[in-house]
Enzyme design. Structure first.
Site, PDB file in Angstrom:
ATOM      1  N   ASP A 143       0.842  -1.205   0.000  1.00 60.14           N
ATOM      2  CA  ASP A 143       0.000   0.000   0.000  1.00 60.14           C
ATOM      3  C   ASP A 143       0.876   1.254   0.000  1.00 60.14           C
ATOM      4  O   ASP A 143       1.650   1.473   0.930  1.00 60.14           O
ATOM      5  CB  ASP A 143      -0.887  -0.068   1.255  1.00 60.14           C
ATOM      6  N   GLY A 172      -5.027   3.445  -7.973  1.00 59.57           N
ATOM      7  CA  GLY A 172      -5.134   3.766  -9.398  1.00 59.57           C
ATOM      8  C   GLY A 172      -4.248   4.914  -9.838  1.00 59.57           C
ATOM      9  O   GLY A 172      -4.286   5.311 -11.006  1.00 59.57           O
ATOM     10  N   ASP A 201     -10.531   4.247  -1.509  1.00 59.86           N
ATOM     11  CA  ASP A 201     -11.132   3.219  -0.646  1.00 59.86           C
ATOM     12  C   ASP A 201     -12.652   3.139  -0.799  1.00 59.86           C
ATOM     13  O   ASP A 201     -13.343   4.148  -0.899  1.00 59.86           O
ATOM     14  CB  ASP A 201     -10.811   3.515   0.820  1.00 59.86           C
TER      15      ASP A 201
HETATM   16  C1  GLA Z   1      -5.452   2.275   2.615  1.00 59.01           C
HETATM   17  C2  GLA Z   1      -5.970   1.107   1.770  1.00 59.01           C
HETATM   18  C3  GLA Z   1      -6.996   0.317   2.566  1.00 59.01           C
HETATM   19  C4  GLA Z   1      -6.352  -0.195   3.855  1.00 59.01           C
HETATM   20  C5  GLA Z   1      -5.759   0.951   4.645  1.00 59.01           C
HETATM   21  C6  GLA Z   1      -4.923   0.462   5.810  1.00 59.01           C
HETATM   22  O1  GLA Z   1      -6.449   3.192   2.892  1.00 59.01           O
HETATM   23  O2  GLA Z   1      -6.543   1.577   0.591  1.00 59.01           O
HETATM   24  O3  GLA Z   1      -7.485  -0.768   1.804  1.00 59.01           O
HETATM   25  O4  GLA Z   1      -5.376  -1.141   3.532  1.00 59.01           O
HETATM   26  O5  GLA Z   1      -4.915   1.769   3.839  1.00 59.01           O
HETATM   27  O6  GLA Z   1      -4.319   1.493   6.496  1.00 59.01           O
END
Ligand code: GLA
Length: 407
Positions: free
Chosen positions: A155, A208, A229
């Site tokens: 991430d 993305g 998200d």
């Molecule tokens: C981002 C990701 C989520 C999750 C959080 C965790 O927002 O997009 O899916 O993994 O981090 O902190």
């Protein structure tokens, strides 16, 4: 109840060819094989957030087995953000006290016939401030290998701030270099994972940015997030799902667009809204990562997550992602071609009232008589010359399987 009558005319047929050359060069037969169909499982994030514990994860693994979800295909148990502790003197990442022993957790999950997923960031910290992998990529990949990890979600988080992904923030690093740096960071971990003896599904999570669908597979991704998200909210879910149109040519066996994890069963949407969510994700050949508390899920939730025919649509061997075949106002029709020559057709109603939807199957690429089955109600609706009409509930869906009638 207000009933709106719609006469639909379809814009174009169902034929979507996967453009030649889009299959990533970084993929080998083994990296394709580990995600030949979209990954399925459970992830801790949507329900437990960063406070997740090893006990929650074990309980989710138990529930996957007891509910029958594992046998329906949900095999990954993914620990998202919040498992990390600090690094020891040698730089090796340690789990925090809520997790204790990752190898023991991994053994437990494997003993249940499941696979373990883990989470990190190419930045120094993850999105909620835990230790990231920056500068420790190889060491972390090797540690994951020793623990028996089968899946990594990587991430962007704090690296985005450093390289200016969120805008040209950094004066030292010109914005034009941002994409190259982001790719480099993801490729670095890809190489690190490739040095580990066990196959590890590699999931890019950078929302993305940089049109990741264009390059993620060639940097080693088996799946890549295409949006910000999801939330347990109809409007957010449906906007994310419908924004996937046009990305279908980038998906296929081994490499998938990821519109984020499921919210089914988390309580923020109605039954019809969750049916829309599950149907749309199946049509999109999206990864199916349940995000609810599996210990307490209702029968309704279980039936949505475990509908065999819906899962088969998602997991279809051809791996063709649906496209929007028609839309007008608050109604959208999405079509996914299936390996056996039939199609899954989703009739979605975003209106706040029930709608009557009239379909002309000729416009969907079915020139003659068709057999139609309602997938959720399991009703074989019979054959139709070409016209078909049905009511679609508010925020709901009618998911059809349509096949040509033999002469
Ligand atoms: C981002 C990701 C989520 C999750 C959080 C965790 O927002 O997009 O899916 O993994 O981090 O902190």
């Amino acid at each position: 109840m207000k009933i709106r009558k719609l006469n639909l005319a379809f814009a174009y047929g169902a034929g979507v060819a996967i453009a030649p050359g889009l299959i990533a060069h970084a993929q080998t037969s083994s990296t394709v094989a580990i995600a030949a169909t979209p990954p399925m499982g459970w992830s801790s994030w949507n329900h437990f957030g960063e406070k997740v514990t090893a006990a929650d994860v074990k309980a989710a693994a138990d529930a996957l087995v007891e509910s029958g979800m594992r046998d329906a295909g949900y095999i990954y148990v993914n620990v998202d953000d919040g498992w990390q502790g600090t690094r020891d003197a040698s730089g090796r990442i340690q789990p925090n006290s809520r997790f204790g022993d990752m190898k023991a957790l991994s053994d437990y999950i494997h003993s249940k016939g499941l696979k373990l997923g883990i989470y990190s960031s190419p930045g120094a910290q993850t999105c909620t401030g835990f230790e990231g992998s920056l500068g420790h990529e190889l060491q972390d990949a090797q540690t994951y290998g020793e623990w028996g990890v089968d899946y990594l979600k990587y991430d962007l988080c704090t690296l985005g701030g450093i390289i200016g992904t969120y805008g040209p923030k950094s004066k030292e690093i010109p914005y034009r270099d941002t994409l190259a740096q982001m790719q480099h960071a993801y490729e670095l971990m890809h190489r690190a994972l490739a040095s580990v003896s066990r196959p590890i599904v590699y999931s890019f999570c950078q929302y993305g940015f940089g049109n990741s669908w264009r390059w993620a597979a060639s940097d080693g991704a088996n799946l890549w997030r295409t949006t910000g998200d999801i939330r347990d909210n109809y409007q957010r879910m449906i906007n994310i799902g419908f924004s996937q149109n046009g990305l279908e040519k980038y998906a296929g066996p081994g490499h998938w667009n990821d519109p984020d994890m499921l919210e089914v069963g988390n309580g923020g949407m109605s039954h019809d809204e969750y049916l829309s969510h599950m149907s749309l994700w199946a049509l999109l050949a999206a990864p199916l990562l349940a995000g609810n508390d599996l210990r307490t899920m209702s029968d309704d939730t279980r039936k949505i997550l475990m509908n065999r025919e819906v899962i088969e649509i998602d997991q279809d061997a051809a791996g063709i992602q649906a496209h929007r075949a028609w839309s007008e106002g608050t109604t959208e029709i999405w079509v996914k071609q299936l390996a056996d020559g039939s199609s899954a057709v989703g009739l979605f109603n975003q209106a706040d009232w029930m709608a009557s939807v009239d379909v002309d199957f000729r416009r969907l690429g079915f020139p003659g008589k068709v057999y139609v089955r309602n997938v959720w109600t399991k009703d074989d609706l019979g054959s139709f010359a070409h016209e078909f009409s049905t009511l679609v509930p508010r925020h709901g869906v009618v998911l059809l399987e349509v096949r040509m009638a033999s002469k």
